[in-house]
Structure formats: C-alpha cells, structure tokens
Design an enzyme around this catalytic site. Structure first.
Site, PDB file in Angstrom:
ATOM      1  CD  GLU A 217      -0.624   4.500  -4.136  1.00 20.88           C
ATOM      2  OE1 GLU A 217      -0.660   3.831  -5.180  1.00 20.88           O
ATOM      3  OE2 GLU A 217      -0.705   3.996  -3.005  1.00 20.88           O
ATOM      4  CG  HIS A 241       6.815   0.433  -1.475  1.00 24.89           C
ATOM      5  ND1 HIS A 241       7.471  -0.671  -1.960  1.00 24.89           N
ATOM      6  CD2 HIS A 241       5.513   0.247  -1.798  1.00 24.89           C
ATOM      7  CE1 HIS A 241       6.595  -1.488  -2.552  1.00 24.89           C
ATOM      8  NE2 HIS A 241       5.400  -0.950  -2.461  1.00 24.89           N
TER       9      HIS A 241
END
Ligand code: BG6
Length: 488
Positions: A217, A241
């Site tokens: 990210e 995740h």
C-alpha cells in the site's frame, strides 16, 4: 431465492469503514437494483444525527468513496432515502442509552424483515452489543451478525469475543468478514484450481518452487493512527487477509463448494503452518516502520511523526516466510509481505513453478529460462496471467522471449464490484457464509501469529526503518536472497 426486505443495522455507522467501504458497496448493489426491496439501513453511532443529517453526511462522503464513474446523483438520492440514524453510545454506561436501545427496538418493530447487525466498530464492543441485542429481544430467528476484522487483539481476546458473540448468535448466523475473500481474483483462484484439470496436477512441491503473496500500500495510516498503533500490520493484515489468501492457494480440494467443506479445508492449512516461535521469528520475519520520505512526488511524514513524535515499536511492514507442513507443500516456502507507505499500491499472488531441469537451447543456460509463473493480481487490476517462454517470431536463429498469457475471462481487468464488500454483503443477505471466517479459523490464525508478536515484543530489536515511498526494508529482500530467490 428471492430475499425479502432487510433491516441492516450498522454499528459504527459514521465510521471510516462504514463510510469508505460498506455504504459504497450497499449503494452499488442498490444502483443495480440488487438490494432487496424496501431494505432499510440504520446507522448507529454516537454522532447525534437525525435521519436527515445522516443522509446529507453519507451522500457527501459517497462522492469521495465510490469508484470512478459509479456516482450517479439520482441513484445516490434514492439510496440515501433508505438511511436512518440512531444515536447510541454502545460502550456508554449511562441510563440515557436505555432510551436509545428502545428507539432501536421501535425502529425494528416489523418482525417480518430479515435483520442484519453489522458491527463495523472496534472489537471490544462486539460483546456488549451482542449482549444488548439479546437483552432487548432484537435477535429474531433469521437475524445474523457481521463482524469486522480483526476479531480481538490476540488469541485470548478473540476467544472471549467469540464466546460473547456465540452466546447471542449461533455459529451459522455469525459472518466474520474478510473482504479479501470477496475479491474477484481471490474467488477466481478457487475456480481456476478446481474448475480445470490443468493446474491441479502441478499444484504441489513437485512442480511449485515457492509462492509469494504481496499486498503493498502507498497510503500511510493517516486518520487511523489510534487504531493502528495498537494493532500494527501483523494484526491488521497478516492475521487475516494474507493468511486467508495463503489458505486458498494451499487448501486441498473441498468436496463441494459449501461453507463447512471449504472452511474445513482452510482450517487444515492454518493448522499445518509451521509454528514460528522464539529465535526462528528473527530468521523468518521482518518487521519495519516507515520514516519520512516521498510518495508520488509528495513529501510525507514518518510514522512516528504521525503519532506526534511519541516513540512506538508498532510495525507498518511485515515480511515473513511461512511453511505449510503437509504432504503437498513440504519444502515450498510461502513468502508473505505487506506494508504501508510503500512505493506502489499493488496486491498479487505469485505461484512460481520450478525452472527447467535442462536447457536444449545452445548458449542458453537453464537459469536464463525464466521459471513459469502464475500471477493472480488483486490490484490495481484484477487479472490472472501465466508467464511462459515462447519463440520470438521470425526466421534465423531461434530466439526466446517471455510470453505473458492473460487467463481472466473479461480481459479488461476491471471489476464491477471492486473491493470485495458488495459481493460479501450479498452473501450475508442470502445467508451464505462460505466466504466468511469460521470461529476455529480465526483462532487458528491467531495461534500462528501470536508467538510472532510475542517474540517481537520480547526482542530488543525495534522494527527496521524504511523510507516512505520505497519497496520496504532491505531485510525483506534478504529474506528471499538467503534462499536464492527474489521478490517478483
Ligand atoms: C483493511 C485494513 O482491512 O484492509 C487496512 O485494516 C487496509 O489497513 C485495507 O488498508 C486494504 O484493503 P484493500 O481492499 O484496499 O486492499
């Protein structure tokens, strides 16, 4: 089957998650005519808003949160008419809250509607909310509850929360959401593996050299610094995740696509993960924290600056080497990495096959033939690519070149339901928990992550620093280099 009208009660109705992910997903379903008729969405928060104020707030914020090209003013106007707001401080101990619960009871009085309680708030409140839902008689037979991750802070708190929620809802009514399981590419992975015969014979240590899972990210922690500093990347991303993605890559074929069969197979993977404890944690993991740097030509502050200068050992980056100890995967490393403020926003799973054992091409050593790779991309596009070696067209000396082959059906890589939430909300309404985490999965994931967290907190080494806008700490590259490999 057609779903009757629903009441979706969102605790944390003005929070970051509701506004950025959940309400946009509900809007997209509504715009496409896919929300059950007469569905109402009741935001619950401390915000002190009337229905009108909530509608104004949400329609303003939807404009920023929606994917480009999907904000249709008429559809938004019609969507926000479904919204209501109840002011309630769930954690509050004041008797005034009793009235607010009564308001909720009145708002939900029509018992013919399916009730969905969506807990988009801190996990400490899951227990108190469920207790009150029960106390106020709000849990009717079809009612279900959706829990946002992370469930707890460690194994003990996850168990406690699961117990508390479990004393109000039966397990088949509890939807623990991991929005990565709703992403198109992730679901497509299951179809590719089990809807074809091409991959499965190769899907083991005989043919696969290693697997890489990257979620990179470029955003920092921004306005979530309070939550984040308590949590860190291992709790925020790895425990859920990344491990869920690993499970879908590694799981054995379920007998059928049903909730228990799929989740049983995922659980087996989690239980087969080689424990990382003590000194092994230092060798197999890297934790990093960003310092000031440049992202997209813009100077950005370091993590500690965002905390107001307070020292913190919270990690904003994790890389690790995991091993699934079973017959299929023994000896195949799964390298995982994720972090904030990195040089790019990208998420992908790379399944790298073994290289050719011998080269028949004069002057081309086997090492010069790039190993085949299956690349499942979740972001920026949703796509599947198989990397092969082919012949460069033309006469003369035989020349080789890499040939990426797109395997996804649409080919444009765009998803109609970006993010995963829209699909999963639909599953909740239909009552299908296949792509939600079962209690034992969440606890198995914590069992694996917790010793890593413990070893980190007991070690004298702080997280290694990396400048914002880079690919993360060098130590993450070293983790693979030591094995003679490199990140894709
Ligand atoms: C959330 C994390 O679960 O997932 C966030 O709490 C993270 O920190 C987000 O940014 C990433 O999701 P996506 O769908 O944008 O990749």
């Amino acid at each position: 089957s057609r779903i009757g009208p629903c009441d979706i009660v969102v605790f944390g109705g003005t929070g970051d998650l509701a506004v950025r992910k959940l309400l946009p997903a509900l809007y997209l379903r509504d715009r496409d005519g896919l929300l059950p008729r007469d569905t109402r969405i009741i935001g619950v928060s401390r915000a002190g808003l009337e229905d009108v104020g909530y509608r104004v707030k949400v329609s303003g914020e939807l404009g920023h949160a929606l994917p480009p090209g999907t904000a249709d003013p008429l559809a938004i106007a019609s969507f926000v008419r479904r919204l209501h707001h109840i002011t309630l401080d769930v954690g509050g101990r004041f008797t005034t809250e009793e009235q607010a619960w009564r308001d909720l009871v009145v708002a939900l009085a029509d018992s013919g509607r399916t009730r969905v309680f969506y807990l988009a708030c801190t996990p400490d409140l899951f227990g108190p909310i469920c207790k009150n839902l029960r106390r106020w008689g709000l849990i009717n037979p079809g009612a279900r509850v959706v829990l946002e991750k992370p469930i707890g802070h460690d194994l003990a708190s996850a168990r406690r929360i699961n117990d508390e929620v479990g004393s109000a809802f039966t397990e088949d009514r509890i939807f623990r959401i991991d929005h990565y399981l709703g992403k198109e590419t992730v679901q497509n992975l299951l179809v590719l593996r089990f809807g074809n015969t091409l991959f499965e014979p190769l899907w083991n240590s005989g043919s696969i050299d290693h697997v890489q899972i990257t979620v990179s990210e470029s955003l920092g922690v921004g306005g979530r610094v309070g939550y984040y500093d308590d949590s860190g990347t291992a709790r925020d991303m790895l425990q859920n995740h990344l491990l869920q993605l690993l499970c879908l890559v590694a799981m054995e074929p379920p007998v059928r696509l049903d909730p228990e069969a799929v989740r049983d197979r995922k659980l087996e993977v989690l239980r087969a993960l080689a424990p990382l404890t003590g000194a092994a944690v230092g060798r197999a993991t890297v934790r990093g924290q960003y310092t000031a740097g440049t992202v997209a030509d813009r100077p950005v502050p370091g993590y500690i600056d965002e905390l107001g200068g307070r020292p913190s050992a919270t990690e904003t980056f994790v890389a690790c080497k995991a091993e699934v100890r079973n017959w299929r995967w023994a000896g195949v490393p799964f390298y995982l990495r994720t972090g904030k403020r990195l040089d790019r926003h990208a998420a992908e799973i790379v399944v790298q096959l073994r290289g050719v054992p011998h080269s028949i091409f004069p002057g081309v050593p086997p090492s010069a033939l790039a190993p085949n790779r299956l690349v499942l991309r979740l972001y920026p596009d949703e796509s599947v690519e198989l990397h092969l070696t082919g012949k460069r067209p033309g006469p003369g000396e035989l020349r080789l070149q890499p040939v990426p082959v797109r395997l996804d059906a649409t080919g444009d890589g765009r998803s109609r339901f970006p993010g995963g939430y829209a699909r999963l909300v639909d599953d909740v309404l239909r009552g299908d928990p296949t792509f939600f985490m079962r209690r034992d999965e969440v606890e198995a994931a914590w069992s694996w992550v917790e010793p890593i967290l413990t070893a980190w907190s007991e070690s004298d080494c702080p997280p290694v620093q990396y400048a914002a806008g880079t690919a993360g700490p060098d130590a993450a590259a070293d983790l693979l280099e030591r094995d003679g490999r490199s990140w894709a």
